[in-house]
Structures are given as structure tokens and as C-alpha cells.
Design a protein around this motif. Structure first.
Motif, PDB file in Angstrom:
ATOM      1  N   ASP A  67       0.775  -1.370   0.043  1.00 16.51           N
ATOM      2  CA  ASP A  67      -0.099   0.016  -0.127  1.00 16.51           C
ATOM      3  C   ASP A  67       0.981   1.258  -0.013  1.00 16.51           C
ATOM      4  O   ASP A  67       1.392   1.486   0.961  1.00 16.51           O
ATOM      5  N   GLU A  68       0.941   2.019  -1.081  1.00 23.82           N
ATOM      6  CA  GLU A  68       1.800   2.991  -1.162  1.00 23.82           C
ATOM      7  C   GLU A  68       1.637   4.309  -0.246  1.00 23.82           C
ATOM      8  O   GLU A  68       2.401   4.966   0.183  1.00 23.82           O
ATOM      9  N   LYS A  69       0.306   4.369   0.145  1.00 22.32           N
ATOM     10  CA  LYS A  69      -0.059   5.410   1.256  1.00 22.32           C
ATOM     11  C   LYS A  69       0.497   5.101   2.431  1.00 22.32           C
ATOM     12  O   LYS A  69       0.718   5.917   3.027  1.00 22.32           O
ATOM     13  N   THR A  70       0.221   3.969   2.932  1.00 22.64           N
ATOM     14  CA  THR A  70       0.696   3.540   4.317  1.00 22.64           C
ATOM     15  C   THR A  70       1.841   2.874   4.535  1.00 22.64           C
ATOM     16  O   THR A  70       2.418   2.698   5.459  1.00 22.64           O
ATOM     17  N   GLY A  71       2.338   2.380   3.278  1.00 26.57           N
ATOM     18  CA  GLY A  71       3.708   1.360   3.436  1.00 26.57           C
ATOM     19  C   GLY A  71       3.456  -0.118   4.042  1.00 26.57           C
ATOM     20  O   GLY A  71       4.316  -0.782   4.364  1.00 26.57           O
ATOM     21  N   ALA A  72       2.113  -0.410   4.253  1.00 30.50           N
ATOM     22  CA  ALA A  72       1.907  -1.528   4.731  1.00 30.50           C
ATOM     23  C   ALA A  72       2.113  -2.642   3.509  1.00 30.50           C
ATOM     24  O   ALA A  72       1.567  -2.618   2.375  1.00 30.50           O
ATOM     25  N   TYR A  73       2.293  -3.868   3.961  1.00 25.05           N
ATOM     26  CA  TYR A  73       2.338  -4.900   2.876  1.00 25.05           C
ATOM     27  C   TYR A  73       0.992  -5.618   2.952  1.00 25.05           C
ATOM     28  O   TYR A  73       0.444  -5.557   4.052  1.00 25.05           O
ATOM     29  N   LEU A  74       0.491  -5.879   1.854  1.00 27.94           N
ATOM     30  CA  LEU A  74      -0.910  -6.523   1.718  1.00 27.94           C
ATOM     31  C   LEU A  74      -0.680  -7.956   1.522  1.00 27.94           C
ATOM     32  O   LEU A  74      -0.094  -8.478   0.559  1.00 27.94           O
ATOM     33  N   PHE A  75      -1.341  -8.928   2.659  1.00 31.94           N
ATOM     34  CA  PHE A  75      -1.260 -10.246   2.752  1.00 31.94           C
ATOM     35  C   PHE A  75      -2.771 -10.642   2.213  1.00 31.94           C
ATOM     36  O   PHE A  75      -3.666 -10.101   2.641  1.00 31.94           O
ATOM     37  N   PHE A  76      -2.847 -11.424   1.234  1.00 31.35           N
ATOM     38  CA  PHE A  76      -4.247 -12.020   0.625  1.00 31.35           C
ATOM     39  C   PHE A  76      -4.247 -13.540   0.924  1.00 31.35           C
ATOM     40  O   PHE A  76      -3.169 -14.098   0.857  1.00 31.35           O
ATOM     41  N   ASP A  77      -5.398 -14.103   1.106  1.00 33.66           N
ATOM     42  CA  ASP A  77      -5.570 -15.534   0.999  1.00 33.66           C
ATOM     43  C   ASP A  77      -5.062 -15.824  -0.720  1.00 33.66           C
ATOM     44  O   ASP A  77      -5.986 -15.654  -1.390  1.00 33.66           O
ATOM     45  N   CYS A  78      -4.407 -16.673  -0.661  1.00 34.71           N
ATOM     46  CA  CYS A  78      -3.990 -17.237  -1.936  1.00 34.71           C
ATOM     47  C   CYS A  78      -4.365 -18.694  -2.357  1.00 34.71           C
ATOM     48  O   CYS A  78      -3.505 -19.373  -3.327  1.00 34.71           O
ATOM     49  N   ALA A  79      -4.972 -19.521  -1.321  1.00 35.92           N
ATOM     50  CA  ALA A  79      -5.148 -20.679  -1.677  1.00 35.92           C
ATOM     51  C   ALA A  79      -5.824 -20.731  -3.115  1.00 35.92           C
ATOM     52  O   ALA A  79      -6.675 -20.088  -3.256  1.00 35.92           O
ATOM     53  N   ALA A  80      -5.679 -21.961  -3.696  1.00 35.92           N
ATOM     54  CA  ALA A  80      -6.279 -21.964  -5.200  1.00 35.92           C
ATOM     55  C   ALA A  80      -7.836 -21.956  -5.076  1.00 35.92           C
ATOM     56  O   ALA A  80      -8.648 -21.325  -5.975  1.00 35.92           O
ATOM     57  N   GLU A  81      -8.411 -22.774  -4.062  1.00 34.15           N
ATOM     58  CA  GLU A  81      -9.949 -22.621  -3.675  1.00 34.15           C
ATOM     59  C   GLU A  81      -9.981 -21.984  -2.339  1.00 34.15           C
ATOM     60  O   GLU A  81      -9.141 -21.826  -1.521  1.00 34.15           O
ATOM     61  N   THR A  82     -11.466 -21.384  -2.242  1.00 34.47           N
ATOM     62  CA  THR A  82     -11.762 -20.726  -1.230  1.00 34.47           C
ATOM     63  C   THR A  82     -11.230 -21.469   0.137  1.00 34.47           C
ATOM     64  O   THR A  82     -11.277 -22.718   0.310  1.00 34.47           O
ATOM     65  N   PRO A  83     -10.812 -21.111   1.425  1.00 31.34           N
ATOM     66  CA  PRO A  83     -10.262 -21.678   2.250  1.00 31.34           C
ATOM     67  C   PRO A  83     -11.053 -22.593   3.016  1.00 31.34           C
ATOM     68  O   PRO A  83     -12.329 -22.143   3.422  1.00 31.34           O
ATOM     69  N   LYS A  84     -10.783 -23.875   3.121  1.00 31.34           N
ATOM     70  CA  LYS A  84     -11.689 -24.769   3.618  1.00 31.34           C
ATOM     71  C   LYS A  84     -11.992 -24.862   4.936  1.00 31.34           C
ATOM     72  O   LYS A  84     -13.191 -25.092   5.237  1.00 31.34           O
ATOM     73  N   GLY A  85     -11.294 -24.018   6.015  1.00 37.59           N
ATOM     74  CA  GLY A  85     -11.625 -24.001   7.188  1.00 37.59           C
ATOM     75  C   GLY A  85     -12.421 -22.709   7.536  1.00 37.59           C
ATOM     76  O   GLY A  85     -12.620 -22.402   8.699  1.00 37.59           O
ATOM     77  N   ARG A  86     -13.097 -21.965   6.525  1.00 32.79           N
ATOM     78  CA  ARG A  86     -13.961 -21.088   6.466  1.00 32.79           C
ATOM     79  C   ARG A  86     -15.177 -21.179   5.782  1.00 32.79           C
ATOM     80  O   ARG A  86     -16.020 -20.219   5.437  1.00 32.79           O
ATOM     81  N   ARG A  87     -15.499 -22.414   5.263  1.00 30.79           N
ATOM     82  CA  ARG A  87     -16.591 -22.824   4.454  1.00 30.79           C
ATOM     83  C   ARG A  87     -17.793 -22.934   5.219  1.00 30.79           C
ATOM     84  O   ARG A  87     -17.990 -23.184   6.519  1.00 30.79           O
ATOM     85  N   SER A  88     -18.952 -23.156   4.345  1.00 32.54           N
ATOM     86  CA  SER A  88     -20.388 -22.862   5.187  1.00 32.54           C
ATOM     87  C   SER A  88     -20.689 -21.939   6.172  1.00 32.54           C
ATOM     88  O   SER A  88     -21.227 -22.318   7.427  1.00 32.54           O
ATOM     89  N   LEU A  89     -20.266 -20.894   5.861  1.00 29.78           N
ATOM     90  CA  LEU A  89     -20.703 -19.657   6.572  1.00 29.78           C
ATOM     91  C   LEU A  89     -21.760 -18.777   5.784  1.00 29.78           C
ATOM     92  O   LEU A  89     -21.654 -18.576   4.573  1.00 29.78           O
ATOM     93  N   CYS A  90     -22.754 -18.167   6.570  1.00 36.24           N
ATOM     94  CA  CYS A  90     -23.505 -17.254   5.799  1.00 36.24           C
ATOM     95  C   CYS A  90     -22.707 -15.845   5.877  1.00 36.24           C
ATOM     96  O   CYS A  90     -21.456 -15.716   6.276  1.00 36.24           O
ATOM     97  N   TYR A  91     -23.337 -14.760   5.212  1.00 33.51           N
ATOM     98  CA  TYR A  91     -22.779 -13.495   5.056  1.00 33.51           C
ATOM     99  C   TYR A  91     -22.118 -12.798   6.413  1.00 33.51           C
ATOM    100  O   TYR A  91     -21.175 -12.561   6.493  1.00 33.51           O
ATOM    101  N   ASP A  92     -23.238 -12.465   7.289  1.00 32.01           N
ATOM    102  CA  ASP A  92     -23.032 -11.705   8.576  1.00 32.01           C
ATOM    103  C   ASP A  92     -23.930 -12.003   9.621  1.00 32.01           C
ATOM    104  O   ASP A  92     -24.548 -12.814   9.586  1.00 32.01           O
TER     105      ASP A  92
END
Length: 186
Positions: A67-92
Motif C-alpha cells: 500500500d503506497e499510502k501507508t507502506g503496509a504490505y498486503l497479504f491476501f489468501d492465495c489458496a487455489a480454492e476458497t479456504p476450507k476452514g472457513r466454508r459453510s458460513l452465511c454472510y454476516d
């Protein structure tokens, strides 16, 4: 979010995992240097706990930019498929409370908050796709605009036919092949 710190051994194991992933996927962070990122992580030990949570739930976090504004490194989930340990969840939380039967264990927004990460928005999801083909068999909830959420809906994305698709569902729905991808700024 829990305020926890990994043990020295756990920190070293996680840093080794993150470094190996960083070196294997240089296309995600061409102009970044691992030693700088590691120094930032060591200086922010609380963020290691969060990255470990991302790792433990199957997210395979990796650096995808700065992030050029804050200097923070951005970490994203990069697993090929959506993370297995977070499935079967409604939105909010509102969607979770609205379910009368067969409630999921949690919601995407709640779990992301508990983990200390942000759910990717559409722009971030599309940005992630430049680094590979993500969610070719699964889908991921994304941050939903308030106007849509107020009407009971929520958005999710996947990658099919060489294209990112954005869809809608009732926010209270949940599926075994849908989770969420997160972002952590360090």
C-alpha cells in the motif's frame, strides 16, 4: 480478535512457510524483498498470530502488494480454492440471526473480524485473479455494498470460463463450497 502472540518456535515455522511461499510465487510481488517483509512481521508480532490463523484455516496467505499510502504490505489468501476452514458460513451476523433452522456455525464477516482480517471486496478479488486462477471449483463471499445488504442480499465471486463472475445470494445462505478470502495489512 484475540490479542495473542505466537511462541518463538511457532513464529519461526510460520515465517519459514511464508518465505517459501513468497519465493515460489514471485509473480505476486515482483519488486518486494522478503527480508523487508520479514522485518516488518517481526516488528508486528500480533500480525503473525493473524497470519497463522489465515494459514490454519487454509488460506495460504501471501504478499500481493504494498500500500503506497501507508507502506503496509498486503497479504491476501492465495489458496487455489476458497479456504476450507472457513466454508459453510452465511454472510454476516444479521443473516445468521435471521436463520430459523440449520444455522451455520458462524458468518463470514464475524469470523473475519475474529481473525483480524478484512473480507476482500470486488476490486481486491479481481486484483487477486491476476496472480492465478482462484476459485475455479468454489466461490468466495466478498464485501457487499450497504445498498445491496440492506435489501437482504450479499455478493460472492468465482472464476469460470476465464472470467471473474460476481453473483448474489440471500445473505443467510451458506454452502459447503463457499467461504471468504481475507486481507491483512502489515
Amino acid at each position: 480478535m484475540k490479542n495473542n502472540i505466537l511462541s518463538s518456535e511457532q513464529s519461526q515455522q510460520l515465517l519459514a512457510t511464508l518465505k517459501a511461499r513468497f519465493e515460489k510465487n514471485m509473480n505476486r510481488h515482483v519488486d518486494l524483498v522478503w527480508e523487508d517483509i520479514q522485518a516488518n512481521l517481526v516488528a508486528n508480532a500480533d500480525k503473525l498470530w493473524i497470519l497463522d490463523s489465515m494459514e490454519e484455516t487454509g488460506g495460504e496467505p501471501d504478499v500481493v502488494g504494498l500500500d503506497e499510502k501507508t507502506g503496509a504490505y498486503l497479504f491476501f489468501d492465495c489458496a487455489a480454492e476458497t479456504p476450507k476452514g472457513r466454508r459453510s458460513l452465511c454472510y454476516d451476523a444479521e443473516a445468521l440471526a435471521a436463520r430459523k433452522e440449520h444455522k451455520p456455525a458462524n458468518s463470514a464477516i464475524n469470523l473475519a473480524s475474529e481473525m483480524g482480517i478484512e473480507v476482500l471486496n470486488e476490486e481486491q478479488y479481481r486484483y487477486l485473479q491476476q496472480f492465478g486462477k482462484f476459485d475455479t471449483k468454489t466461490s468466495s463471499w466478498i464485501k457487499t455494498p450497504d445498498e445491496i445488504r440492506k435489501l437482504g442480499g450479499a455478493l460472492f465471486c468465482d472464476y469460470r470460463y476465464g472470467t471473474v463472475f460476481v453473483y448474489h445470494n440471500g445473505a443467510e445462505s451458506y454452502y459447503g463450497a463457499r467461504a471468504f478470502r481475507g486481507c491483512l495489512r502489515v
